[in-house]
Scaffold this motif. Structure first.
Motif, short mmCIF file in Angstrom:
data_model
loop_
_atom_site.label_atom_id
_atom_site.label_comp_id
_atom_site.label_asym_id
_atom_site.label_seq_id
_atom_site.Cartn_x
_atom_site.Cartn_y
_atom_site.Cartn_z
N SER A 53 0.73 -1.23 0.14
CA SER A 53 -0.15 0.12 -0.11
C SER A 53 1.28 1.44 -0.15
O SER A 53 0.77 2.18 -0.82
N GLN A 54 1.54 1.64 1.28
CA GLN A 54 3.00 2.35 0.73
C GLN A 54 3.89 2.62 -0.40
O GLN A 54 3.91 3.07 -0.80
N TYR B 156 1.67 2.21 -3.20
CA TYR B 156 1.36 2.29 -4.26
C TYR B 156 1.30 3.95 -4.01
O TYR B 156 1.32 5.17 -5.27
N ILE B 157 1.82 4.21 -2.65
CA ILE B 157 1.44 5.63 -2.31
C ILE B 157 2.88 6.41 -2.97
O ILE B 157 2.96 7.66 -3.71
N ASN C 172 0.15 4.42 6.83
CA ASN C 172 -0.44 5.37 5.56
C ASN C 172 -0.79 6.45 5.36
O ASN C 172 -0.34 7.74 5.39
N THR D 227 -0.67 -8.83 6.48
CA THR D 227 -1.02 -8.42 5.24
C THR D 227 -0.51 -10.24 4.50
O THR D 227 -1.03 -10.39 4.38
#
Length: 124
Positions: free
Chosen positions: A13-14, A16-17, A41, A75
Motif C-alpha cells: 500500500s505504501q 502505491y502511495i 499510510n 498482510t
C-alpha cells in the motif's frame, strides 16, 4: 522502492502511495525516512504532502517496530488465506521457525517485565 516492496521492507500500500508521488521533490527524503522509521499510510501521506509544499525535512520520529510488524503479519495472513502468495514448503517451514523463535522471545520478554533479556527468577 520497488525492491523495498518486493522484500517486504515497506507494505504494498505504501509502494502505491510512493508511486502516486513520483513528481514530489521530497520523495526520496521521505522514502529514506520511512525506511529508517516505518509509519502508517496516513502519516506517509502527510509527510509527502508536506514535502510537496516545500516544508522542512520530515522530523525524525521514534520507530514503532510493532506497527510495522502488525501490518506485515496482517498482510501475510490475508495473502496466505486468499492464496495470493505462492510459496514452497521450505519457505513455509522457515517462516514457521522464525515465528516460533519470535514467540519464545515474546514469552521471555513478558516474563522479564517487558525486555527480551532472559527472565530473572523472583527473589526469595
Amino acid at each position: 522502492m520497488r525492491d523495498s516492496v518486493k522484500t517486504g521492507t515497506i507494505p504494498v500500500s505504501q509502494g502505491y502511495i510512493f508511486a502516486a508521488n513520483l513528481e514530489n521533490p521530497g520523495l526520496m527524503t521521505v522514502f529514506e525516512s520511512v525506511l529508517a522509521n516505518p509509519v502508517t499510510n496516513k502519516r506517509l501521506t502527510e509527510l509527502l504532502k508536506k514535502a510537496a509544499q516545500g516544508d522542512a525535512e520530515p522530523t525524525e520520529e521514534a520507530p514503532d517496530p510493532f506497527k510495522s510488524l502488525y501490518g506485515t503479519i496482517q498482510t501475510t495472513t490475508s495473502r496466505l488465506e486468499s492464496g495470493k502468495v505462492l510459496c514452497d514448503v521450505i519457505e513455509l517451514e522457515n517462516l514457521l521457525l522464525q515465528l516460533r523463535s519470535l514467540i519464545g522471545l515474546v514469552e521471555r520478554a513478558k516474563a522479564g517485565g517487558g525486555t527480551a533479556a532472559e527472565a530473572t527468577p523472583p527473589a526469595g
